[in-house]
Enzyme design. Structure first.
Site, short mmCIF file in Angstrom:
data_model
loop_
_atom_site.label_atom_id
_atom_site.label_comp_id
_atom_site.label_asym_id
_atom_site.label_seq_id
_atom_site.Cartn_x
_atom_site.Cartn_y
_atom_site.Cartn_z
N LYS A 85 -10.40 19.91 -43.11
CA LYS A 85 -9.48 21.04 -43.05
C LYS A 85 -10.27 22.33 -43.27
O LYS A 85 -11.38 22.23 -43.79
CB LYS A 85 -8.35 20.87 -44.06
CG LYS A 85 -8.75 21.17 -45.51
CD LYS A 85 -7.57 21.10 -46.44
CE LYS A 85 -6.95 22.45 -46.70
NZ LYS A 85 -7.67 23.28 -47.67
N ASP A 120 -7.25 14.76 -44.75
CA ASP A 120 -6.63 15.56 -45.80
C ASP A 120 -6.87 14.78 -47.08
O ASP A 120 -6.32 13.69 -47.26
CB ASP A 120 -5.13 15.70 -45.53
CG ASP A 120 -4.46 16.59 -46.58
OD1 ASP A 120 -4.82 16.48 -47.77
OD2 ASP A 120 -3.59 17.37 -46.21
N HIS A 121 -7.69 15.34 -47.97
CA HIS A 121 -8.13 14.52 -49.09
C HIS A 121 -6.98 14.14 -50.03
O HIS A 121 -7.12 13.22 -50.83
CB HIS A 121 -9.29 15.17 -49.85
CG HIS A 121 -8.87 16.27 -50.78
ND1 HIS A 121 -8.66 17.55 -50.36
CD2 HIS A 121 -8.63 16.27 -52.11
CE1 HIS A 121 -8.30 18.30 -51.39
NE2 HIS A 121 -8.28 17.55 -52.47
N LYS A 161 -5.72 10.20 -52.54
CA LYS A 161 -5.34 10.06 -53.95
C LYS A 161 -4.43 8.86 -54.12
O LYS A 161 -3.46 8.69 -53.38
CB LYS A 161 -4.62 11.34 -54.43
CG LYS A 161 -5.52 12.57 -54.46
CD LYS A 161 -4.77 13.77 -55.01
CE LYS A 161 -5.49 15.07 -54.77
NZ LYS A 161 -6.69 15.28 -55.56
N GLU A 219 -2.91 24.81 -60.09
CA GLU A 219 -4.32 24.76 -60.48
C GLU A 219 -4.59 25.81 -61.55
O GLU A 219 -3.97 26.88 -61.54
CB GLU A 219 -5.20 25.08 -59.27
CG GLU A 219 -5.07 24.09 -58.13
CD GLU A 219 -6.06 24.39 -57.03
OE1 GLU A 219 -7.16 23.84 -57.06
OE2 GLU A 219 -5.72 25.20 -56.15
N ASP A 271 -3.94 27.54 -47.21
CA ASP A 271 -4.89 26.64 -47.88
C ASP A 271 -4.22 25.34 -48.36
O ASP A 271 -4.84 24.29 -48.36
CB ASP A 271 -5.50 27.39 -49.07
CG ASP A 271 -6.66 26.64 -49.72
OD1 ASP A 271 -7.43 26.00 -48.97
OD2 ASP A 271 -6.80 26.70 -50.96
N HIS A 294 -1.77 19.79 -47.76
CA HIS A 294 -1.55 18.98 -48.96
C HIS A 294 -0.07 18.88 -49.36
O HIS A 294 0.45 17.80 -49.61
CB HIS A 294 -2.34 19.54 -50.14
CG HIS A 294 -3.81 19.69 -49.86
ND1 HIS A 294 -4.49 18.86 -49.02
CD2 HIS A 294 -4.72 20.59 -50.32
CE1 HIS A 294 -5.76 19.24 -48.96
NE2 HIS A 294 -5.93 20.28 -49.74
N LYS A 347 -3.07 29.33 -57.83
CA LYS A 347 -4.29 29.28 -58.62
C LYS A 347 -4.08 30.07 -59.90
O LYS A 347 -3.21 30.92 -59.97
CB LYS A 347 -5.46 29.86 -57.82
CG LYS A 347 -5.76 29.06 -56.56
CD LYS A 347 -7.21 29.10 -56.19
CE LYS A 347 -7.48 28.29 -54.94
NZ LYS A 347 -7.83 26.89 -55.21
#
Ligand code: BG6
Length: 526
Positions: A162, A191-192, A196, A230, A249, A254, A354
């Site tokens: 991505k 997509d990491h 998970k 985050e 982002d 995600h 963030k």
């Protein structure tokens, strides 16, 4: 349509992995540690080699040496040095520009040599760990060099990182450029989040428990909250983040993975296309956002200085490589509706940001109140009894809250929690999250990768937000202090619907806690 499903205990197929941009962070932080973990568990073939391609001035020997020094510093966990030595002997390096046809000929020769050396028949996968502007040029060069052809029963696959486009139009354009060279089955858009454990577990939880699925709809669910908070700021990625912002982002990728896993219809099998069809349907059913919706149901924010992670931190505009008058959002909250039989009228509130108060990714299913107020004339009618929280990270688990009688001679009610904690039950989970994804790609299982239509459907949902925000730049940034839960407007978004974000970090009522029996809203006497 059909997909090879990975046998959880068997070695991946022999292959060469080519990493474009091998000198970047991803290789040392995630990819090499993940490959070492796979090798350790005997899930990587002994017939395996890596060919790295990047612009930096290394030879194979000097690159192996540098990587060997960096891995222990960057890998998230201690690595097995014996395994690293085994892997290092299989790493080769080619220096070249991503648009240089001659360099791709050298790459091809190196791949062939590595195949001979390690007895690999010709399966290849290409990992694009490069800046997005190089995705298409690299694939065009691979095609021109004949490296994307699948011959003699061997496969050639490409993993694309991505961000996949920066809006709907650019995502479509990128898809069409890639498809000039590759067919869809060769493209693995990663997509990491899908690597998970708990994200994968959402499906297992929903579809392997008969007591859950019947409640998973508008008849029982009041609303859903999805949070990815985050505590970190933009770190060293200011230049990239300035062009992206929190919306691009995190949301179409995600957060939409979490949304689709939560809202999808039961698939008839776990075949890749079947699961992905069901996920795509959710995105297609999201109620299109009018400009008015964007103004009323979307909140953007940017952090000012404050206290985060136990220290004083600067505001976003004072981060490196960020403009002093930047209007880039570092926080976004949105309310979406899904127009289908299951979810009509149930709001899905999403938020990410963030420099928030704590690091937590979670899905909250807030169930409706009981239809009949048995404990009339008591404050218990205000009790939000049943709430299911799927904790994705950092403490993976699932908790369910429900009403219970507080022991004693008068009837008093309170909320209790039933908690399932992954680490306690199964032991701490090791790994980078990339193990499963790399192995799935080697096995040809695309279930956890994005298909072109899903990516475009995701951008399609947020395109109206991009358009309105571009036309009306934010005023009043920065609008939340680092270390807080974001702008006041994000609270307001739920408050005006008579709801509130779950207070992350504060446990639901503990019957034995000091305020449990004093909290009039939560404990009542009939
Ligand atoms: C990345 C984003 O895709 O995901 C980052 O670009 C973000 O900005 C990261 O920090 C979050 O990933 P995780 O796994 O830490 O939740």
């Amino acid at each position: 349509m059909s997909t090879n499903h990975v046998d959880a205990t068997s070695e991946a197929a022999p292959c060469v992995m080519v990493i474009f941009g091998i000198t970047g962070d991803l290789t040392k932080r995630k990819l090499i540690p993940a490959l070492i973990n796979l090798a350790q568990e005997n899930l990587l073939s002994k017939q395996f080699a890596i060919v790295g391609f990047a612009m930096n001035d290394y030879t194979t020997d000097s690159f192996r040496k540098v990587l060997g020094e960096e891995i222990p510093k960057f890998a998230p966990e201690a690595i097995d040095l014996k395994m690293w030595k085994w892997l290092a002997e299989r790493i080769y390096y080619i220096k070249g520009e991503f648009q240089d046809a001659e360099a791709f000929q050298r790459l091809k020769q190196q791949i062939v040599d590595a195949e001979k050396q390690h007895d690999i028949a010709g399966n290849r996968f290409f990992y694009l760990a490069v800046a997005p502007r190089f995705f298409s040029p690299v694939v065009q060069q691979l095609g021109a060099a004949g490296l994307t052809q699948e011959e003699n029963g061997n496969w050639a696959r490409v993993i694309v990182e991505k961000p996949f486009g920066h809006d709907l139009e650019s995502a479509r354009q990128l898809n069409s450029e890639l498809k000039k060279v590759l067919n869809e089955k060769q493209i693995y858009r990663i997509d990491h989040y899908l690597g998970k454990e708990t994200v994968q577990n959402v499906m297992v939880f929903r579809f392997s428990n008969n007591i859950i699925e019947p409640l998973w709809n508008r008849n029982y669910v009041d609303h859903v909250q999805i949070t990815a908070a985050e505590t970190v700021g933009v770190e060293h990625r200011g230049a990239f983040y300035e062009t992206a912002g929190a919306l691009r982002d995190m949301v179409p990728n995600h957060l939409f993975q979490l949304l689709t896993m939560t809202a999808m219809e039961p698939p008839i099998s776990f075949e890749a296309d079947e699961v992905r069809n069901k996920q795509a349907e959710v995105l297609h059913a999201v109620q299109p956002l009018s400009p008015e919706d964007v103004l009323t149901c979307m909140v953007r924010g940017q952090y000012a200085e404050g206290n985060a992670d136990g220290q004083r931190v600067v505001g976003y505009r004072n981060e490196p490589d960020v403009a002093h008058d930047s209007n880039t959002e570092t926080f976004v909250a949105l309310k979406l509706l899904i127009d289908n039989w299951r979810w009509a009228g149930v709001p899905f509130y999403l938020r990410t940001g963030k420099r928030l108060a704590s690091r937590a990714t979670e899905i909250v299913i807030q169930f409706r109140r009981t239809p009949f107020v048995l404990f009339r004339n008591t404050a218990v009618r205000n009790l939000e009894t049943n709430r299911l929280v799927i904790h994705i990270q950092p403490d993976e688990g699932i908790s369910l809250s429900f009403g219970a009688k507080v022991p004693g001679s008068v009837m008093r009610l309170g909320l209790v929690n039933m908690d399932f904690d992954y680490a306690t039950y199964f032991g701490a989970e090791h790994g980078t999250g990339y193990e499963r994804l790399l192995r799935d790609c080697m096995a040809g299982d695309a279930t956890l990768f994005q298909r072109s239509d899903m990516v475009e459907a995701g951008w399609n949902v947020i395109q109206p937000i991009i358009d309105v925000w571009r036309a009306l730049p934010a005023r009043g940034f920065p609008n939340y202090a680092a270390g807080s839960w974001g702008p006041v407007d994000a609270e307001e978004l739920l408050f005006r619907d008579g709801r509130a974000w779950r207070c992350i970090g504060e446990e639901d009522v503990d019957l034995h806690g000091p305020h449990a029996s004093h909290d009039k809203d939560k404990v009542g006497t009939p």
